[in-house]
Enzyme design. Structure first.
Site, PDB file in Angstrom:
ATOM      1  N   LYS A 180     -22.320 -17.316 -11.077  1.00 12.35           N
ATOM      2  CA  LYS A 180     -21.486 -17.162 -12.286  1.00 12.35           C
ATOM      3  C   LYS A 180     -20.062 -16.788 -11.881  1.00 12.35           C
ATOM      4  O   LYS A 180     -19.095 -17.254 -12.475  1.00 12.35           O
ATOM      5  CB  LYS A 180     -22.060 -16.072 -13.203  1.00 12.35           C
ATOM      6  CG  LYS A 180     -23.470 -16.366 -13.716  1.00 12.35           C
ATOM      7  CD  LYS A 180     -23.484 -17.011 -15.075  1.00 12.35           C
ATOM      8  CE  LYS A 180     -24.896 -17.461 -15.416  1.00 12.35           C
ATOM      9  NZ  LYS A 180     -25.016 -18.292 -16.580  1.00 12.35           N
TER      10      LYS A 180
ATOM     11  N   TYR B  41       0.855  -1.188   0.000  1.00 11.87           N
ATOM     12  CA  TYR B  41       0.000   0.000   0.000  1.00 11.87           C
ATOM     13  C   TYR B  41       0.891   1.239   0.000  1.00 11.87           C
ATOM     14  O   TYR B  41       1.935   1.239  -0.647  1.00 11.87           O
ATOM     15  CB  TYR B  41      -0.947  -0.107   1.220  1.00 11.87           C
ATOM     16  CG  TYR B  41      -2.039   0.919   1.242  1.00 11.87           C
ATOM     17  CD1 TYR B  41      -2.829   1.165   0.122  1.00 11.87           C
ATOM     18  CD2 TYR B  41      -2.275   1.655   2.397  1.00 11.87           C
ATOM     19  CE1 TYR B  41      -3.816   2.131   0.150  1.00 11.87           C
ATOM     20  CE2 TYR B  41      -3.270   2.619   2.430  1.00 11.87           C
ATOM     21  CZ  TYR B  41      -4.029   2.852   1.306  1.00 11.87           C
ATOM     22  OH  TYR B  41      -5.004   3.811   1.336  1.00 11.87           O
TER      23      TYR B  41
END
Ligand SMILES: NC(=O)c1ccc[n+]([C@@H]2O[C@H](COP(=O)([O-])OP(=O)(O)OC[C@H]3O[C@@H](n4cnc5c(N)ncnc54)[C@H](O)[C@@H]3O)[C@@H](O)[C@H]2O)c1
Ligand SMILES: O=C(O)C[C@H](O)C(=O)O
Ligand SMILES: [Mg+2]
Length: 441
Positions: free
Chosen positions: A167, A112
């Site tokens: 999905k 980060y």
């Protein structure tokens, strides 16, 4: 026989005496239910506890089973009835996870801030580097407006979320792709297009799912035109691919030439029109469609298709009949002709049960559980992303259909969707065609 889509698990205790499990199985069978898994949970000194999964058609049938088992004496006890499908959905089915451990301050600074800023600046200078240093190229947005969720109709995007999560889970497991459900709070085609275009920078591809007709055609055409990443409406082209694969396999087993066969499509919505277009482009000479909507019939004519005035006429004349209307039981047993191939693809319930069609004389019959676009979309996107293709086009779809057919055993219509080799083969063939056409390899 009708498809039994309610699944429940019964925890049953039987005294350890031979024949007791048989009595339970008979009681379930006499009610007309199917038994799925039988799992032994505990073997006590004088009893056995088992989880028995049953598939039933209605709540009433489930209650009949409960009454029948409670009526069995000799110490047989029904402890609980649970809904494992619902339990499997508790908390949802997917999660966004970090690939990096962040356990020290050094790691935090690397993954980060401040480290990440250099990567951002690099991508700003060289945008292509996003392919290497972000997940964008392996992420596909699964976009729905909730207007045609399975055959359940316009139930809204939030009610459709379990399908989209399903999905995404399949994308991950079958193709290693991060599928991200995007639920749209609009059904206006222009707003859908604008929204998808605005989120597209974060994705390597767009899978449109369960967007109803006719607006799905405009939405897909426009996004394909305006975006330079692969866009595919699954209910149209994923379904057409798998249907073509099933027809290729049926004709191969029956020793007939698909291109000479007469194909009839009942229901000319998203799936139906795409199936007709796919069969016509594949070279099938006689493709007929029918729909209760005049507008849908006219759309097929605009694409060069021929129409039948009703279902009876279509059933009377066609060798291969496909149905995608969302209407269970629409095809009556008496309509079926001997030797026909019947693909009744509506989910969750087909237009005719395969068993009924076969009893009525069909040579091959299947429903939307087996002839399902799960066989297509994971490998199609894997192949397109691997090739860095900017599109999903007809050649890639035909390659996918032929790949699925090549993985199908003689006498079957489609392969097992959980066989990894099927998706690998689809991806390989789609990638090969995409590279040939667009990259010139
Ligand atoms: N097996 C699969 O992989 C798969 C994939 C996509 C869709 N489907 C199923 O196909 C069905 C339709 O999906 P869709 O996205 O095309 O929906 P859609 O709403 O776009 O199309 C349905 C079409 O059927 C027509 N229709 C409805 N009742 C009819 C009747 N009695 N007679 C003639 N025509 C009739 C409608 O007018 C409409 O044109 C759904 O049940 C869906 O689950 C299955
Ligand atoms: O999701 C499925 O089971 C198939 C298909 O996308 C459908 O809408 O029925
Ligand atoms: Mg769908």
């Amino acid at each position: 026989m009708v498809s039994k889509h309610m699944i429940r698990t019964l925890m049953i205790e039987t005294p350890t005496v031979p024949g007791n499990l048989g009595k339970v199985a008979t009681a379930i069978g006499l009610v007309g239910a199917d038994i799925g898994e039988v799992e032994t949970v505990k073997v006590g000194p004088t009893y056995t506890m088992r989880n028995i999964t049953v598939q039933v058609e209605t709540e009433e049938q489930l209650n009949e089973i409960i009454t029948a088992i409670e009526g069995l004496e000799e110490g047989i006890k029904l402890h609980t009835v649970s809904d494992e499908v619902l339990s499997a959905h508790e908390g949802g089915k997917i999660a966004m996870k970090s690939k990096m451990p962040i356990k020290s301050l050094a790691e935090l600074r690397r993954v980060y801030t401040p480290g990440v800023a250099d990567v951002c600046s690099l991508i700003e200078r060289e945008p292509d580097k996003a392919e290497i240093y972000t997940t964008i190229n392996n992420s596909v947005a699964i976009v729905t407006d909730g207007t045609a969720i399975l055959g359940l109709g316009n139930i809204g995007p939030v009610a459709g979320m379990p399908v989209m999560e399903g999905k995404a889970a399949l994308f991950d497991q079958l193709a290693g792709i991060s599928g991200v459900p995007i639920l749209l709070d609009t059904t206006d085609p222009e707003e859908i297009i604008r929204t998808v275009k605005n989120i597209a920078p974060g994705f390597g591809g767009i899978l449109l799912e369960d967007i109803g007709s006719p607006h799905c055609f405009e939405v897909e055409d426009c996004l394909k035109e305006e975006l330079n990443i692969p866009v595919m409406h699954d209910d149209q082209h994923g379904t057409a691919v798998v249907t073509l694969a099933a027809a290729i396999s049926a004709c191969k087993s029956a020793g007939i030439d698909l291109k000479e066969a007469k194909v009839g499509q009942i229901g000319l919505g998203a799936a139906g029109v795409a199936i007709c277009r796919m069969f016509m482009a594949y070279g099938v000479q006689a493709v007929y469609g029918t729909d209760k909507s005049e507008m849908a019939m006219n759309r097929l004519k605009e694409y060069g298709g021929q129409t039948s005035s009703n279902i009876e006429e279509l059933m009377e004349t066609c060798d291969i009949v496909i149905a995608t209307t969302g209407v269970p039981g629409l095809i009556k047993k008496e309509f079926v002709r001997s030797g026909q191939v019947i693909l009744a693809l509506s989910n969750p319930r087909p237009e005719i049960e395969p068993e009924v069609a076969l009893e009525a004389g069909a040579a091959y019959a299947a429903d939307g559980r087996s002839v399902n676009n799960v066989l297509g979309f994971p490998g199609i996107f894997r192949g397109a992303l691997n090739a860095k293709s900017k599109v999903v086009n007809h050649e890639m779809l035909v390659a996918a259909a032929e790949a699925i057919a090549s993985c199908t055993k003689h006498g079957d219509l489609v392969p097992d969707p959980l066989q990894p080799e099927v998706h690998e083969k689809v991806a390989e063939e789609v990638e090969r065609v995409a590279r040939r056409v667009y990259v010139g390899v």
